[in-house]
Design a protein around this motif. Structure first.
Motif, PDB file in Angstrom:
ATOM      1  N   GLY A  13      -1.706  17.177   0.035  1.00 25.57           N
ATOM      2  CA  GLY A  13      -0.446  16.592  -0.430  1.00 25.57           C
ATOM      3  C   GLY A  13      -0.197  16.686  -1.914  1.00 25.57           C
ATOM      4  O   GLY A  13      -0.173  15.679  -2.613  1.00 25.57           O
ATOM      5  N   SER A  14      -0.016  17.910  -2.393  1.00 20.01           N
ATOM      6  CA  SER A  14       0.328  18.141  -3.798  1.00 20.01           C
ATOM      7  C   SER A  14       1.675  18.833  -3.845  1.00 20.01           C
ATOM      8  O   SER A  14       2.033  19.599  -2.948  1.00 20.01           O
ATOM      9  CB  SER A  14      -0.739  19.032  -4.448  1.00 20.01           C
ATOM     10  OG  SER A  14      -0.192  19.720  -5.547  1.00 20.01           O
ATOM     11  N   ILE A  15       2.379  18.600  -4.929  1.00 24.28           N
ATOM     12  CA  ILE A  15       3.672  19.244  -5.128  1.00 24.28           C
ATOM     13  C   ILE A  15       3.521  20.775  -5.121  1.00 24.28           C
ATOM     14  O   ILE A  15       4.461  21.508  -4.822  1.00 24.28           O
ATOM     15  CB  ILE A  15       4.317  18.733  -6.442  1.00 24.28           C
ATOM     16  CG1 ILE A  15       5.787  19.092  -6.527  1.00 24.28           C
ATOM     17  CG2 ILE A  15       3.561  19.187  -7.661  1.00 24.28           C
ATOM     18  CD1 ILE A  15       6.638  18.283  -5.610  1.00 24.28           C
ATOM     19  N   THR A  39      -3.318  18.444   5.644  1.00 26.62           N
ATOM     20  CA  THR A  39      -3.408  16.986   5.741  1.00 26.62           C
ATOM     21  C   THR A  39      -2.015  16.491   6.138  1.00 26.62           C
ATOM     22  O   THR A  39      -1.021  17.215   6.003  1.00 26.62           O
ATOM     23  CB  THR A  39      -3.802  16.345   4.395  1.00 26.62           C
ATOM     24  OG1 THR A  39      -2.789  16.638   3.440  1.00 26.62           O
ATOM     25  CG2 THR A  39      -5.151  16.847   3.913  1.00 26.62           C
ATOM     26  N   ALA A  41      -0.328  14.331   4.587  1.00 26.74           N
ATOM     27  CA  ALA A  41       0.506  14.289   3.368  1.00 26.74           C
ATOM     28  C   ALA A  41       1.092  15.667   3.062  1.00 26.74           C
ATOM     29  O   ALA A  41       2.235  15.776   2.605  1.00 26.74           O
ATOM     30  CB  ALA A  41      -0.324  13.783   2.188  1.00 26.74           C
ATOM     31  N   SER A  90      -5.615  18.033  -3.602  1.00 24.87           N
ATOM     32  CA  SER A  90      -5.122  16.813  -4.271  1.00 24.87           C
ATOM     33  C   SER A  90      -6.306  15.990  -4.777  1.00 24.87           C
ATOM     34  O   SER A  90      -7.451  16.191  -4.341  1.00 24.87           O
ATOM     35  CB  SER A  90      -4.319  15.968  -3.275  1.00 24.87           C
ATOM     36  OG  SER A  90      -5.220  15.439  -2.315  1.00 24.87           O
ATOM     37  N   ALA A  91      -6.010  15.050  -5.659  1.00 25.39           N
ATOM     38  CA  ALA A  91      -7.060  14.161  -6.170  1.00 25.39           C
ATOM     39  C   ALA A  91      -7.690  13.383  -5.014  1.00 25.39           C
ATOM     40  O   ALA A  91      -8.911  13.197  -4.970  1.00 25.39           O
ATOM     41  CB  ALA A  91      -6.457  13.202  -7.191  1.00 25.39           C
ATOM     42  N   THR A  92      -6.867  12.969  -4.074  1.00 27.99           N
ATOM     43  CA  THR A  92      -7.387  12.200  -2.928  1.00 27.99           C
ATOM     44  C   THR A  92      -8.342  13.036  -2.092  1.00 27.99           C
ATOM     45  O   THR A  92      -9.432  12.583  -1.718  1.00 27.99           O
ATOM     46  CB  THR A  92      -6.212  11.715  -2.037  1.00 27.99           C
ATOM     47  OG1 THR A  92      -5.362  10.908  -2.828  1.00 27.99           O
ATOM     48  CG2 THR A  92      -6.705  10.939  -0.842  1.00 27.99           C
ATOM     49  N   THR A  93      -7.936  14.275  -1.803  1.00 29.57           N
ATOM     50  CA  THR A  93      -8.816  15.127  -0.988  1.00 29.57           C
ATOM     51  C   THR A  93     -10.115  15.441  -1.732  1.00 29.57           C
ATOM     52  O   THR A  93     -11.193  15.459  -1.122  1.00 29.57           O
ATOM     53  CB  THR A  93      -8.069  16.414  -0.563  1.00 29.57           C
ATOM     54  OG1 THR A  93      -7.081  16.045   0.389  1.00 29.57           O
ATOM     55  CG2 THR A  93      -8.998  17.443   0.048  1.00 29.57           C
ATOM     56  N   ARG A  96     -12.222  12.572  -1.299  1.00 26.52           N
ATOM     57  CA  ARG A  96     -12.690  12.519   0.087  1.00 26.52           C
ATOM     58  C   ARG A  96     -13.864  13.498   0.305  1.00 26.52           C
ATOM     59  O   ARG A  96     -14.859  13.179   0.934  1.00 26.52           O
ATOM     60  CB  ARG A  96     -11.520  12.903   0.988  1.00 26.52           C
ATOM     61  CG  ARG A  96     -11.549  12.289   2.344  1.00 26.52           C
ATOM     62  CD  ARG A  96     -10.342  12.740   3.129  1.00 26.52           C
ATOM     63  NE  ARG A  96      -9.229  11.826   3.032  1.00 26.52           N
ATOM     64  CZ  ARG A  96      -7.958  12.198   2.891  1.00 26.52           C
ATOM     65  NH1 ARG A  96      -7.625  13.461   2.815  1.00 26.52           N
ATOM     66  NH2 ARG A  96      -7.006  11.302   2.840  1.00 26.52           N
ATOM     67  N   ALA A 122      -4.848  20.673  -7.997  1.00 26.74           N
ATOM     68  CA  ALA A 122      -3.474  20.721  -8.519  1.00 26.74           C
ATOM     69  C   ALA A 122      -2.976  19.293  -8.575  1.00 26.74           C
ATOM     70  O   ALA A 122      -2.865  18.633  -7.543  1.00 26.74           O
ATOM     71  CB  ALA A 122      -2.586  21.570  -7.619  1.00 26.74           C
ATOM     72  N   MET A 123      -2.722  18.835  -9.768  1.00 25.48           N
ATOM     73  CA  MET A 123      -2.246  17.452  -9.932  1.00 25.48           C
ATOM     74  C   MET A 123      -1.778  17.261 -11.357  1.00 25.48           C
ATOM     75  O   MET A 123      -1.966  18.147 -12.197  1.00 25.48           O
ATOM     76  CB  MET A 123      -3.370  16.467  -9.603  1.00 25.48           C
ATOM     77  CG  MET A 123      -4.554  16.551 -10.537  1.00 25.48           C
ATOM     78  SD  MET A 123      -6.051  15.822  -9.858  1.00 25.48           S
ATOM     79  CE  MET A 123      -6.519  16.975  -8.582  1.00 25.48           C
TER      80      MET A 123
HETATM   81  C1  LIG Z   1       6.373  13.837  -4.946  1.00 28.48           C
HETATM   82  C2  LIG Z   1       4.876  13.692  -4.925  1.00 28.48           C
HETATM   83  C3  LIG Z   1       4.101  14.662  -5.527  1.00 28.48           C
HETATM   84  C4  LIG Z   1       2.724  14.549  -5.530  1.00 28.48           C
HETATM   85  N1  LIG Z   1       1.964  15.519  -6.118  1.00 28.48           N
HETATM   86  C5  LIG Z   1       0.638  15.400  -6.136  1.00 28.48           C
HETATM   87  C6  LIG Z   1      -0.161  16.420  -6.743  1.00 28.48           C
HETATM   88  O1  LIG Z   1       0.337  17.429  -7.248  1.00 28.48           O
HETATM   89  N2  LIG Z   1      -1.488  16.256  -6.743  1.00 28.48           N
HETATM   90  C7  LIG Z   1      -2.099  15.167  -6.190  1.00 28.48           C
HETATM   91  O2  LIG Z   1      -3.332  15.088  -6.227  1.00 28.48           O
HETATM   92  N3  LIG Z   1      -1.381  14.212  -5.585  1.00 28.48           N
HETATM   93  C8  LIG Z   1      -0.029  14.301  -5.556  1.00 28.48           C
HETATM   94  N4  LIG Z   1       0.714  13.329  -4.940  1.00 28.48           N
HETATM   95  C9  LIG Z   1       0.017  12.201  -4.304  1.00 28.48           C
HETATM   96  C10 LIG Z   1      -0.581  12.617  -2.966  1.00 28.48           C
HETATM   97  O3  LIG Z   1       0.385  13.178  -2.117  1.00 28.48           O
HETATM   98  C11 LIG Z   1      -1.260  11.421  -2.298  1.00 28.48           C
HETATM   99  O4  LIG Z   1      -2.325  11.007  -3.117  1.00 28.48           O
HETATM  100  C12 LIG Z   1      -1.739  11.718  -0.910  1.00 28.48           C
HETATM  101  O5  LIG Z   1      -2.399  10.562  -0.438  1.00 28.48           O
HETATM  102  C13 LIG Z   1      -2.706  12.892  -0.842  1.00 28.48           C
HETATM  103  O6  LIG Z   1      -3.241  12.956   0.451  1.00 28.48           O
HETATM  104  P1  LIG Z   1      -4.096  14.158   0.967  1.00 28.48           P
HETATM  105  O7  LIG Z   1      -5.153  14.433  -0.027  1.00 28.48           O
HETATM  106  O8  LIG Z   1      -4.637  13.675   2.253  1.00 28.48           O
HETATM  107  O9  LIG Z   1      -3.196  15.315   1.183  1.00 28.48           O
HETATM  108  C14 LIG Z   1       2.101  13.432  -4.913  1.00 28.48           C
HETATM  109  C15 LIG Z   1       2.900  12.464  -4.310  1.00 28.48           C
HETATM  110  C16 LIG Z   1       4.273  12.584  -4.320  1.00 28.48           C
HETATM  111  C17 LIG Z   1       5.083  11.510  -3.653  1.00 28.48           C
END
Ligand SMILES: Cc1cc2nc3c(=O)[nH]c(=O)nc-3n(C[C@H](O)[C@H](O)[C@H](O)COP(=O)(O)O)c2cc1C
Length: 401
Positions: A13-15, A39, A41, A90-93, A96, A122-123
């Motif tokens: 879930g990164s942009i 994911t 997200a 993403s930072a979350t992944t 994880r 990417a964040m």
């Molecule tokens: C518009 C938007 C853009 C985002 N971009 C990022 C990003 O570039 N990098 C990142 O680590 N999290 C970003 N996030 C936050 C993640 O989507 C969020 O932490 C999510 O839980 C990640 O889940 P995942 O690792 O399971 O995909 C963004 C959230 C939103 C709403």
């Protein structure tokens, strides 16, 4: 080298998730079988349909979905993958993965695989620099995962900084290096020279040539893809340094001599694909030479250093000979005079061959005088044919990596 290889691509879930579509597409075009894992997200940023269309394969999101292979055999993608790349991560992944969780299809696959794992963060800059993210990335590094990037530049927040997903070409380079880590040049140090040297006339002008550097860069990339540790000593070119290759930038033949001699101290092979000037102005003028009041200008040129004969040691030495006439005669002469292991003779006047093209037609001549004329091939394929011979010579010498 990507043909028929299984690449598991984890999208989170990164942009930057939209860029994963380009990666999936280019890997597929190169012949890879791309298993996309998303994911939940990630599906907010890019649709599974896009990835499915680009790869022509099922996309995995929910490990409990009874319609997918994962419900039958949850580690199937992990098992068949030749490499796993999480891009964007993403930072979350990343957190994880550092924790060893397996609660979505991406982390499950990373935890269960024996294939090399690449993680491309990417964040936003602040999230990347945060001590928690840095500690998690360090944990992943220590576990042997390859962290690719991030790159620096404009971020989605509008700020500048570190946090951009690496370019697709870089990510593909990293995947290829991972796939080739046990190749026939694994543990070998290969030095490649590339580009055309520039010999200064004055502070703004130089004597140069038409070399684009494409052959040398293709050699560096192909050697990397076979597991070698590659140093690329390059004169100015318009090309990007291949991922995973150590770059040494030089300008003149003298600088190239110094850099090549230094890089060859502990090398197993040297491939001189650079177009090194044979002559240079004796001394460059300190100030720009003015036209006004002059009827003409005569340049006094002196020979440049002979790089191949200055490299000592028992490394495999390969020269390139570019000629517009009497090619094979002069290539044989070069082989004998410099006691090379191989010479690659390159007719720069043939169609589709020589400078600035993506293809090349060459004849490889070995120390026993045997000649192998290759058809017109992409430079990457020519590079691999040359490296087949280098790898065989290294094997014959029996020097274990
Ligand atoms: C518009 C938007 C853009 C985002 N971009 C990022 C990003 O570039 N990098 C990142 O680590 N999290 C970003 N996030 C936050 C993640 O989507 C969020 O932490 C999510 O839980 C990640 O889940 P995942 O690792 O399971 O995909 C963004 C959230 C939103 C709403």
């Amino acid at each position: 080298m990507l043909q028929n290889r299984y690449i598991a691509l984890g999208i989170t879930g990164s942009i930057a998730a939209y860029k994963a579509a380009d990666l999936a597409s280019k890997l597929t075009q190169a012949g890879a079988r791309v298993d996309v894992l998303m994911t939940e997200a990630a599906t907010h940023f890019i649709t599974p349909l896009t990835l499915r269309s680009l790869t022509g394969r099922q996309v995995f999101i929910d490990m409990f979905d009874p319609t997918t292979e994962l419900a039958e055999q949850h580690v199937e993608i992990a098992r068949r993958a030749d490499a796993v790349i999480v891009a964007p991560a993403s930072a979350t992944t990343i957190a994880r993965l550092a924790q060893g969780l397996a609660d979505d299809v991406v982390s499950l696959t990373v935890l269960a695989t024996e294939a090399p794992v690449l993680v491309a963060p990417a964040m936003d800059h602040q999230m990347y620099e945060n001590a928690a993210t840095q500690a998690n990335l360090e944990t992943l590094r220590q576990r042997g995962y390859t962290i690719v990037g991030p790159a620096e530049g404009r971020l989605a927040s509008g700020r500048m900084g570190l946090g951009r997903l690496e370019e697709t070409e870089v990510l593909i380079g990293a995947v290829k290096q991972a796939l080739g880590r046990r190749g026939d040049l694994a543990g070998r140090r290969v030095v490649v020279s590339a580009g055309g040297t520039q010999e200064a006339i004055d502070p703004v002008r130089f004597v140069g040539n038409h070399s684009s550097g494409k052959m040398g860069y293709a050699l560096a990339e192909a050697a990397r893809d076979r597991g070698a540790e590659v140093t690329l000593v390059t004169a100015p070119t318009a090309l990007a340094c291949p991922y995973g290759v150590r770059l040494v930038s030089v300008q003149s033949a003298r600088e190239m001599r110094d850099a090549v001699v230094a890089a060859c101290q502990d090398a197993d092979a040297l491939i001189m694909a650079a177009a090194v000037a044979d002559f240079q102005p004796g001394e460059a003028a300190e100030q720009k030479i003015r036209k006004a009041g002059k009827k003409g200008l005569t340049l006094e040129l002196v020979p440049t250093p002979d790089i191949l004969s200055e490299v000592r040691g028992d490394l495999v030495r390969v020269g390139f000979k570019a000629e517009s006439r009497e090619l094979l005669e002069s290539a044989r002469e070069l082989l004998r005079r410099k006691q090379l292991d191989l010479v690659v003779a390159n007719d720069v006047t043939a169609a589709g061959s020589g400078f600035a093209t993506d293809t090349n037609q060459v004849t490889i001549i070995d120390a026993s005088g045997q000649e192998e004329a290759l058809p017109l091939l992409p430079k990457y394929d020519v590079a691999n044919r040359v490296l087949d011979r280098v790898a065989a010579l290294l094997r014959e010498r029996g020097e274990a990596p």
